[in-house]
Design an enzyme around this catalytic site. Structure first.
Site, PDB file in Angstrom:
ATOM      1  N   GLU A  60      39.191  -7.262   1.191  1.00  0.00           N
ATOM      2  CA  GLU A  60      37.864  -7.640   1.664  1.00  0.00           C
ATOM      3  C   GLU A  60      37.128  -8.540   0.694  1.00  0.00           C
ATOM      4  O   GLU A  60      36.389  -9.446   1.102  1.00  0.00           O
ATOM      5  CB  GLU A  60      37.024  -6.392   1.969  1.00  0.00           C
ATOM      6  CG  GLU A  60      37.418  -5.680   3.249  1.00  0.00           C
ATOM      7  CD  GLU A  60      38.702  -4.868   3.134  1.00  0.00           C
ATOM      8  OE1 GLU A  60      39.184  -4.692   1.990  1.00  0.00           O
ATOM      9  OE2 GLU A  60      39.234  -4.417   4.163  1.00  0.00           O
ATOM     10  N   HIS A 129      34.842   5.211   8.895  1.00  0.00           N
ATOM     11  CA  HIS A 129      34.815   4.387  10.099  1.00  0.00           C
ATOM     12  C   HIS A 129      33.506   4.547  10.873  1.00  0.00           C
ATOM     13  O   HIS A 129      33.418   4.113  12.018  1.00  0.00           O
ATOM     14  CB  HIS A 129      35.986   4.756  11.021  1.00  0.00           C
ATOM     15  CG  HIS A 129      37.330   4.362  10.492  1.00  0.00           C
ATOM     16  ND1 HIS A 129      37.888   4.966   9.389  1.00  0.00           N
ATOM     17  CD2 HIS A 129      38.226   3.423  10.888  1.00  0.00           C
ATOM     18  CE1 HIS A 129      39.078   4.427   9.156  1.00  0.00           C
ATOM     19  NE2 HIS A 129      39.304   3.487  10.047  1.00  0.00           N
TER      20      HIS A 129
HETATM   21  C1  LIG Z   1      39.719  -1.318   2.393  1.00  0.00           C
HETATM   22  C2  LIG Z   1      40.273  -1.143   3.773  1.00  0.00           C
HETATM   23  N1  LIG Z   1      40.335  -2.190   4.595  1.00  0.00           N
HETATM   24  C3  LIG Z   1      40.800  -2.062   5.845  1.00  0.00           C
HETATM   25  C4  LIG Z   1      41.244  -0.848   6.306  1.00  0.00           C
HETATM   26  C5  LIG Z   1      41.747  -0.701   7.744  1.00  0.00           C
HETATM   27  N2  LIG Z   1      43.194  -0.465   7.722  1.00  0.00           N
HETATM   28  C6  LIG Z   1      43.699   0.782   7.808  1.00  0.00           C
HETATM   29  S1  LIG Z   1      45.354   0.794   7.623  1.00  0.00           S
HETATM   30  C7  LIG Z   1      45.419  -0.870   7.459  1.00  0.00           C
HETATM   31  C8  LIG Z   1      46.740  -1.537   7.215  1.00  0.00           C
HETATM   32  C9  LIG Z   1      47.426  -0.982   6.018  1.00  0.00           C
HETATM   33  O1  LIG Z   1      48.673  -1.576   5.847  1.00  0.00           O
HETATM   34  P1  LIG Z   1      49.663  -1.068   4.738  1.00  0.00           P
HETATM   35  O2  LIG Z   1      49.000  -1.054   3.410  1.00  0.00           O
HETATM   36  O3  LIG Z   1      50.909  -1.882   4.859  1.00  0.00           O
HETATM   37  O4  LIG Z   1      49.973   0.453   5.090  1.00  0.00           O
HETATM   38  P2  LIG Z   1      50.603   1.036   6.425  1.00  0.00           P
HETATM   39  O5  LIG Z   1      49.475   1.326   7.348  1.00  0.00           O
HETATM   40  O6  LIG Z   1      51.564   0.039   6.943  1.00  0.00           O
HETATM   41  O7  LIG Z   1      51.282   2.300   6.016  1.00  0.00           O
HETATM   42  C10 LIG Z   1      44.154  -1.427   7.556  1.00  0.00           C
HETATM   43  C11 LIG Z   1      43.865  -2.875   7.487  1.00  0.00           C
HETATM   44  C12 LIG Z   1      41.163   0.236   5.416  1.00  0.00           C
HETATM   45  N3  LIG Z   1      41.548   1.469   5.769  1.00  0.00           N
HETATM   46  N4  LIG Z   1      40.688   0.064   4.170  1.00  0.00           N
END
Ligand SMILES: Cc1ncc(C[n+]2csc(CCOP(=O)(O)OP(=O)(O)O)c2C)c(N)n1
Ligand SMILES: Cc1ncc(C[n+]2csc(CCOP(=O)(O)OP(=O)(O)O)c2C)c(N)n1
Ligand SMILES: [Mg+2]
Ligand SMILES: [Mg+2]
Lengths: 327, 360, 327, 360
Positions: A60, A129
């Site tokens: 972000e 959220h």
């Molecule tokens: C700081 C933040 N930004 C956005 C989100 C929303 N979000 C939740 S999971 C996710 C993707 C995460 O991807 P990854 O790190 O590859 O983990 P995965 O979900 O694939 O296990 C996002 C963008 C969040 N939880 N925290």
């Protein structure tokens, strides 16, 4: 004129902005193919290309900081933060750069960055959220903070925010994304009322209820329910929490003598505090009761099974009105 | 970590003023250009010295000295085209010089007359950024703009060794590499972040950080203006050609205090300073110029005279710099009318007028 | 009992805390050999070692995030953020983790993190070195926010903050670091007044002036100057801005009928807004005038040559008192 | 990027269930231990499937599926000693299993009954962290605590491929390397961050990120429970011995949706999924066990029966899980009395009592 949801109205507004000005860019996580987790950017990457609707790395501060650079290069970035609770990593870039840059540059470098922030609770989500961080941004000089409460305003305000040469945080009440109403896409945004003005959405005489974003529907419902008890509430949709449209609220309070401010954010140092302080100063001799505030408690947003207890509802609004009337 | 930058160090001019060659980097400068670099270095050092003195005299609130980093800044600054954009920290007075920013505007910032000073667009030189690392993301965003504009401009961003620990700087590496942005990351490793030695920020040489993000990193002798020029030009060219970012680590030393508020004797030993004095960036170019007949006494004297004149102009300009109008603090906060700011300004003006009228 | 500066008193308090509890750790930028840019940690690394007084990499989020982990491991980290304006990169770890972690864990994992924040203006500094970010933290449930105004309070409050099982942001008024006063190092911090209570530092009858941190001296000076005009001001040093000690302020306002709140931070949604809202509710029938606020403007902190225009001073405090009395 | 993880991939058990050898990593497990791993994998998958079903039935607000990542989680979780500490994201149900956290407690979180659930200290398993990357710094801080305690425990922290772009994650690399903290960074590269493919986060393999910070990075077949176990044990051992951090990239695939709210058909093609199905982490171990006579039908049947029983327990436990008391939202916000929270709670209780009394 067509009946549509707030999410679709925002989508239409973004599309208009992209069409109108080729310097407008969208950036955020999952806003491309997926169209955003709320589908607000649905189809825009397909139609405007990956150079203008940009899926960003998961960072972000990176989104916000590159938006600053894009703005310096003459672009008008519209960034989406996926959920309210994920805006905090970008706080430094917002507060120290976006908010201050124009003043620092002596007006030479405007920061026409629009920060889209789905905010608020009531959707049964997991932690982070359902936050209402508007006070942080409203307290920050250099920013403007608005929140639409209905599809039509959403359609117009998103375009106005993008057209504004100042940075605007637009708080999108995510629990109202699926609310439907008429949207007139033919409206001319330049001649529409400024997004930084409030609107009396229900005239009344007994007391004034000021609110914004997700709470407008709640307060209108309260006003309707109050009719049975002989209450004739005036409801003001503030629309902008920074700046606040004090004249509109003050005029109402001078008429009704009582003000209740409603928001989801914690009451302590919430927007209601500013409105209470300011309106008391403006209307000291008109107020029959202190300004009362209905809002979140001084606790983290609770797990979703408790959120109905935390969020202001119709009953809590009416309870506050009753208390104001008891003075 | 080797104190001399190790075998990886790109060098074209030794501390002794000897021109050496490097398999990957070279510059071919006319005597005129070489003299121009010398003049830059001397005048930039003079700006720094005068500003330091003006701070001691109470004319500036603070000054961040660049002593020792002149070559890193002038070499990289002169590698830029006019249309390239540069993003500085708070110490890039030498780069500012190469971007034709009047040093008086730098003094204005440290005097507390403004938080900005120059027109970033006129000079293609962004405002000083004080929050460590923030500007790296701005540079990448700007470079993304350049990409979209379709020009072959490039962007350079300056930051220190300490800054490499910041999340924002590392995020800027991610964005730049993923979008293949035309940006050069120019890290002046001056060995210190205030009182903290490099070891508090990394356990390997900083230029290697880039490899973890999938783009090239190179370490250059930051006190060698020729090597810095060559390496930066190459990196900028790479960026222009669509090959994305490069990290340049300019290996140098902060000869002075962190700022005029700092007391380095509390945390570092004099011997280090002595060792680095032998690597002075100006001395080696002077020796080279003189030894190769590229410059004569008259030239050195002329630069000296110019330096004196500059000093006089800075002193006078600084002392006579007016304070901003009190109510200018309300200026430019917003581009469009803002009722609260307007109202506060009105009250402010009315309140101040009440003093003028002797009411209080 | 010895006369000493606030900076030295904080140093002595930190030393006591390090001596008392081996789980106490200090972390921050330049706090070791240099002793911090304000010398507040002077000599502590030498005496307690590098394992307990830790020079950190230059990364505020890193400092705050590792402090969370250290707290989970049973330590009591005391982190220094070098200047107010550099706390924003750590905002996410503060708001989403430090503030919420205890509640999230159902009380199992306390977060006894102390965040030392030299804050406020008036020292002729460059940008980002004169911010007053307290409203951001005060609005955040889960945090406590205090600010000492004098050496003795500084000595006691820093120890109390460290001993507190909740996270405490301690706002150190940097322009008062060199103010001198008596400090009694023999005081028992457990029996000293809670840091979360206010103190009437000057009793009076005409009006109440509430303030904290750097503004306490300013307001006391205003009260003194006001005597000449026949004003008898009651000055309250709030000491804690979250929680606010409402009973102490309300009792005073019930007596004086008038309240002026003074802080350096922007008035809009500043601590004064909350106090105005709350005190008006508590003392509606006692107030002879609306609560008035003196503070920063809705602008970024200006360049230092203008800071005297921006900062509340004696005259502005008295002007507000005059306006309150004019009702 | 090669879809099969490339030649760097550490593998001990092929997708076909063949035991292969690696020059640097090995495990020597008894049949009992091998069967234990199989049981873990099957039961963890069942937890995931039941939770997904419960979400569909409206019993949970959300569920983050781990389908396909069982081996990465069980292998790394089983590499830990009981006193080691683990820091999860929101998807580490398999690691939770190895830390003896009752899956019902995971369900409680996704049901919205709590934002936490288990006792982190009892299980040496921190609470789920939803803000991407935040926990990486917590883990490093905890590891700094372990260093100070003087034990030879180690810490492991989980995060995704998307998380590697976050500033905090990179700062955690800085802190861990500079302080040489006993921490293992375990990145499950499941190829997706919601809808964004790996290419939006990096242009080189993720394990190489570590090299930019001066510590080792290794890529392991995340669908090979034996290789994950071996690589994680080695990294933990390294940490215990004072050699600092390691980054492990577990190369795997998110077979399901990001969460039950997600619709992956919008952004990825079915063919990828089919290709990854052939690399299923459970199937290969089953083949290996059966082929080598380490397990017979009776064993597989018993695991199946246990899985059924677990499912029943989860369904019942979830459905009968009580909502928290309304005023519990005021609990534990502060450790010490707080007048505002106390007052709000009092008003809250009074207000609710007024309804009970039928006043409204
Ligand atoms: C700081 C933040 N930004 C956005 C989100 C929303 N979000 C939740 S999971 C996710 C993707 C995460 O991807 P990854 O790190 O590859 O983990 P995965 O979900 O694939 O296990 C996002 C963008 C969040 N939880 N925290
Ligand atoms: C975010 C942030 N944290 C702290 C500071 C205070 N500070 C100013 S300069 C500095 C050290 C910077 O070191 P480095 O990046 O090596 O640059 P140098 O000053 O050596 O040129 C610090 C800690 C700051 N300006 N910004
Ligand atoms: Mg440095
Ligand atoms: Mg992923």
């Amino acid at each position: 004129m067509a009946v549509t949801t707030m999410a679709k109205a925002l989508n239409a507004g973004l599309r208009k902005a992209l069409e109108r000005d080729e310097k407008v860019l969208l950036m955020g996580e999952d806003i491309g193919k997926l169209g955003g987790v709320f589908r607000v950017t649905d189809g825009l990457q397909k139609d405007f290309g990956e150079a203008r609707v940009i899926d960003s790395p998961l960072a972000e501060s990176g989104i916000m900081g590159t938006a600053v650079g894009l703005a310096m290069a003459g672009y008008r970035p519209v960034v989406e933060i996926q959920f309210d609770g994920f805006v905090y990593p970008a706080f430094d870039q917002i507060v120290s750069q976006i908010a201050k840059h124009r003043a620092r540059s002596g007006g030479r470098t405007p920061m026409p960055v629009t920060i889209r922030l789905p905010f608020g609770g009531g959707i049964g989500a997991v932690e982070h959220h359902s936050e209402s961080p508007e006070a942080y941004f409203a307290h920050t000089a250099g920013l403007r903070v608005v929140s639409p409460s209905n599809p039509m305003d959403a359609y117009v305000m998103i375009q106005q925010a993008i057209a504004c040469d100042d940075p605007v945080v637009i708080l999108e009440p995510k629990r109202r994304y699926w609310d439907k109403a008429d949207v007139d896409e033919s409206v001319d945004i330049a001649s529409a009322p400024s997004p930084f003005t409030a609107r009396v959405v229900r005239p009344g005489t007994t007391a004034t209820v000021a609110c914004y974003g997700p709470m407008v529907r709640t307060c209108l419902e309260a006003a309707l329910a109050g009719e049975a008890d002989g209450l004739d509430l005036e409801v003001i949709d503030l629309r902008s929490v920074s700046p606040l449209d004090i004249p509109t609220v003050a005029a109402s309070v001078r008429k009704t003598g009582r003000l209740v401010v409603v928001h989801e954010a914690s009451v302590f140092l919430g927007v209601g505090a500013e409105l209470a302080a300011r309106i008391t100063e403006e209307c000291f001799y008109s107020l029959e009761a202190p300004v009362l505030r209905v809002g979140g408690y001084h606790t983290p947003y609770p797990p979703s099974r408790l959120e109905e207890e935390y969020l202001p509802d119709l009953d809590r609004v009416l309870d506050a009105v009753d208390r104001a009337l008891a003075y | 970590m080797t104190a001399d930058g190790g075998p990886e160090l790109v060098q074209l001019l030794t501390p002794e003023g000897e021109r050496v060659h490097h398999p990957d980097y070279d510059v071919d400068l006319t005597p005129d250009e070489l003299r121009g670099l010398y003049r830059d270095l001397v005048l930039v050092r003079r700006v720094d010295a005068e500003a330091t003195a003006l701070q001691r005299q109470g004319e500036l609130g603070l000054w961040a000295q660049l002593l020792g980093q002149e070559a890193a800044q002038v070499g990289s600054g002169r590698a830029l085209r006019p249309t390239d954009m540069a993003f500085p920290t708070y110490r890039e007075h030498g780069v500012a010089w190469t971007r034709d920013v009047d040093p008086l505007q730098l003094l204005g910032l440290f005097r507390g007359v403004t938080n900005g000073g120059w027109d970033p667009h006129e000079h293609n030189f962004a405002l000083y950024t004080i929050v460590i690392g923030d500007q790296c993301l701005h540079a990448v965003g700007y470079a993304m703009g350049v990409q979209r504009d379709g020009t072959d401009d490039a962007v350079i961003v300056y930051f220190g060794d300490g800054a490499t620990s910041q999340g924002d700087v590392n995020e800027s590496f991610v964005f730049a590499s993923v979008y293949n942005a035309p940006v050069v990351f120019f890290c002046q490793n001056n060995q210190w972040a205030i009182s903290e030695p490099l070891e508090r920020q990394t356990r390997i040489p900083l230029y290697k950080r880039a490899h973890g993000f999938g783009f090239p990193g190179v370490r250059v002798d930051g006190n060698d203006v020729l090597a810095v020029l060559a390496v930066t030009k190459a990196a900028l060219q790479n960026a222009r050609e669509g090959n994305g970012p490069t990290l340049i680590e300019a290996f140098t030393y902060r000869m002075g205090a962190h700022t005029t508020s700092d007391d380095p004797t509390r945390y570092r030993v004099a011997a280090d300073l002595e060792a680095w004095k032998l690597k002075d960036p100006i001395e080696r170019l002077k020796v080279y110029l003189a030894r190769n007949g590229h410059a004569d006494h008259a030239f050195f004297d002329a630069v000296e005279a110019e330096s004196e004149a500059l000093a006089v102009r800075l002193r006078e300009g600084c002392r006579s710099m007016p304070d901003p109008a009190p109510d200018s603090l309300f200026d430019h906060v917003y581009a469009e009318p803002h009722p609260l700011v307007d109202e506060e300004r009105e009250q402010f003006v009315r309140y101040h007028a009440s003093f003028a009228g002797g009411e209080h």
